[in-house]
Design a protein around this motif. Structure first.
Motif, PDB file in Angstrom:
ATOM      1  N   THR A   1       0.852  -1.182   0.000  1.00 55.72           N
ATOM      2  CA  THR A   1       0.000   0.000   0.000  1.00 55.72           C
ATOM      3  C   THR A   1       0.893   1.238   0.000  1.00 55.72           C
ATOM      4  OG1 THR A   1      -0.015   0.079   2.394  1.00 55.72           O
ATOM      5  CG2 THR A   1      -1.790  -1.188   1.331  1.00 55.72           C
ATOM      6  N   LEU A   2       0.289   2.393  -0.183  1.00 53.84           N
ATOM      7  CA  LEU A   2       1.048   3.644  -0.096  1.00 53.84           C
ATOM      8  C   LEU A   2       1.700   3.774   1.273  1.00 53.84           C
ATOM      9  CD1 LEU A   2      -1.385   6.139  -1.847  1.00 53.84           C
ATOM     10  CD2 LEU A   2       0.943   5.622  -2.570  1.00 53.84           C
ATOM     11  N   ALA A   3       0.966   3.445   2.323  1.00 49.10           N
ATOM     12  CA  ALA A   3       1.515   3.554   3.678  1.00 49.10           C
ATOM     13  C   ALA A   3       2.723   2.642   3.856  1.00 49.10           C
ATOM     14  CB  ALA A   3       0.438   3.217   4.707  1.00 49.10           C
TER      15      ALA A   3
ATOM     16  N   LEU B   1      -0.134   4.913  14.591  1.00 48.77           N
ATOM     17  CA  LEU B   1      -0.173   6.259  14.013  1.00 48.77           C
ATOM     18  C   LEU B   1      -0.967   6.275  12.709  1.00 48.77           C
ATOM     19  CD1 LEU B   1       3.477   7.466  14.697  1.00 48.77           C
ATOM     20  CD2 LEU B   1       1.373   8.270  15.812  1.00 48.77           C
ATOM     21  N   LEU B   2      -0.805   5.247  11.885  1.00 44.39           N
ATOM     22  CA  LEU B   2      -1.567   5.165  10.641  1.00 44.39           C
ATOM     23  C   LEU B   2      -3.062   5.019  10.905  1.00 44.39           C
ATOM     24  CD1 LEU B   2       0.803   2.905   8.513  1.00 44.39           C
ATOM     25  CD2 LEU B   2       0.304   5.330   8.133  1.00 44.39           C
ATOM     26  N   VAL B   3      -3.418   4.200  11.878  1.00 48.17           N
ATOM     27  CA  VAL B   3      -4.835   3.987  12.208  1.00 48.17           C
ATOM     28  C   VAL B   3      -5.453   5.280  12.741  1.00 48.17           C
ATOM     29  CG1 VAL B   3      -6.373   2.808  13.844  1.00 48.17           C
ATOM     30  CG2 VAL B   3      -4.703   1.492  12.520  1.00 48.17           C
ATOM     31  N   VAL B   4      -4.802   5.914  13.692  1.00 48.58           N
ATOM     32  CA  VAL B   4      -5.328   7.161  14.254  1.00 48.58           C
ATOM     33  C   VAL B   4      -5.326   8.264  13.192  1.00 48.58           C
ATOM     34  CG1 VAL B   4      -4.912   8.973  15.975  1.00 48.58           C
ATOM     35  CG2 VAL B   4      -4.748   6.561  16.617  1.00 48.58           C
ATOM     36  N   GLY B   5      -4.278   8.323  12.381  1.00 47.66           N
ATOM     37  CA  GLY B   5      -4.227   9.312  11.302  1.00 47.66           C
ATOM     38  C   GLY B   5      -5.328   9.101  10.285  1.00 47.66           C
ATOM     39  N   GLY B   6      -5.624   7.846   9.948  1.00 44.90           N
ATOM     40  CA  GLY B   6      -6.713   7.549   9.021  1.00 44.90           C
ATOM     41  C   GLY B   6      -8.056   7.975   9.583  1.00 44.90           C
TER      42      GLY B   6
ATOM     43  N   ALA C   1      -7.551   2.491   0.555  1.00 46.43           N
ATOM     44  CA  ALA C   1      -6.500   2.277  -0.445  1.00 46.43           C
ATOM     45  C   ALA C   1      -5.111   2.541   0.126  1.00 46.43           C
ATOM     46  CB  ALA C   1      -6.747   3.171  -1.660  1.00 46.43           C
ATOM     47  N   ALA C   2      -4.977   3.574   0.921  1.00 51.71           N
ATOM     48  CA  ALA C   2      -3.657   3.961   1.411  1.00 51.71           C
ATOM     49  C   ALA C   2      -3.129   3.053   2.516  1.00 51.71           C
ATOM     50  CB  ALA C   2      -3.684   5.409   1.911  1.00 51.71           C
ATOM     51  N   LEU C   3      -4.019   2.542   3.362  1.00 46.25           N
ATOM     52  CA  LEU C   3      -3.565   1.784   4.531  1.00 46.25           C
ATOM     53  C   LEU C   3      -3.619   0.275   4.368  1.00 46.25           C
ATOM     54  CD1 LEU C   3      -5.084   3.797   7.526  1.00 46.25           C
ATOM     55  CD2 LEU C   3      -2.922   4.134   6.308  1.00 46.25           C
ATOM     56  N   GLY C   4      -4.409  -0.233   3.429  1.00 47.35           N
ATOM     57  CA  GLY C   4      -4.594  -1.678   3.342  1.00 47.35           C
ATOM     58  C   GLY C   4      -5.741  -2.103   4.236  1.00 47.35           C
ATOM     59  N   TRP C   5      -6.192  -3.328   4.042  1.00 46.43           N
ATOM     60  CA  TRP C   5      -7.466  -3.722   4.645  1.00 46.43           C
ATOM     61  C   TRP C   5      -7.456  -3.752   6.166  1.00 46.43           C
ATOM     62  CZ3 TRP C   5      -9.129  -7.808   7.583  1.00 46.43           C
ATOM     63  CH2 TRP C   5      -8.286  -8.911   7.700  1.00 46.43           C
TER      64      TRP C   5
END
Length: 194
Positions: free
Chosen positions: A7-9, A23-28, A59-63
């Motif tokens: 993914t992009l992330a 951080l990705l989860v909270v940022g999303g 799309a950016a983080l994956g499922w």
């Protein structure tokens, strides 16, 4: 089945860690909350940019991370944080007499984001315009497949009246959001590859 495409992330932050994932989860979740503030107050369901956020986060983080991010978003709104459309909070309607009409759409967001994330990780659909359109369309179908029946159950609307309240006003906006995502994601991949 192996999910083979990054993914992009993952491309931007390749070293796995719990901190990165948190951080990705909270940022999303925060990204969707910000987009939810752009609202056209239609009744019974407002028009917002949050669905664009849902699909982009998928799309950016994956499922897995997208599912978690949107679950955090919905939980934050349910807990009373003003992250839902137009700065609202809670799952009850404004009168406090029942669930808000958009609750089905809210509950569909983790599923839609996870589906988009799965399609990206499995088939790399976010690399090309048409592929991104297909992934975003699939996510949008999930949102309406969950949101419309719940809207009907809560409001008593059926058939054409239900479609007029919960689908028709959003078609043009959703098409624009889909096209925007289909331009943004492949462009992001072009920059990353350079």
């Amino acid at each position: 089945m192996t999910l083979t495409h990054p993914t992009l992330a993952r491309q931007l932050a390749p070293t796995p860690s719990l901190l990165r994932d948190m951080l990705l989860v909270v940022g999303g979740a925060a990204f969707v909350a910000v987009l939810a503030q752009a609202e056209v107050p239609l009744k019974p369901v407002p028009l917002t940019l949050q669905t664009l956020g849902v699909l982009l986060v998928g799309a950016a983080l994956g499922w897995k991370r997208a599912l978690a991010a949107l679950a955090v978003y919905v939980a934050a709104g349910a807990a009373g944080l003003p992250v839902l459309s137009g700065g609202s909070a809670g799952l009850m309607n404004a009168a406090g007499t029942g669930l808000r009409a958009s609750v089905g759409y809210l509950f569909s967001y983790p599923l839609a984001a996870a589906l988009v994330g799965f399609l990206v990780e499995r088939y790399a659909l976010d690399r090309k315009f048409l592929g991104t359109c297909l992934a975003m369309l699939a996510g949008s179908v999930v949102i309406y497949a969950v949101g419309l029946p719940v809207l009907g159950a809560l409001t008593g609307l059926r058939g054409g009246a239900l479609l007029t309240a919960g689908l028709t006003p959003f078609i043009i906006g959703d098409t624009i959001k889909l096209l925007l995502a289909a331009l943004l994601l492949p462009t992001a991949w072009t920059f990353i590859r350079k």
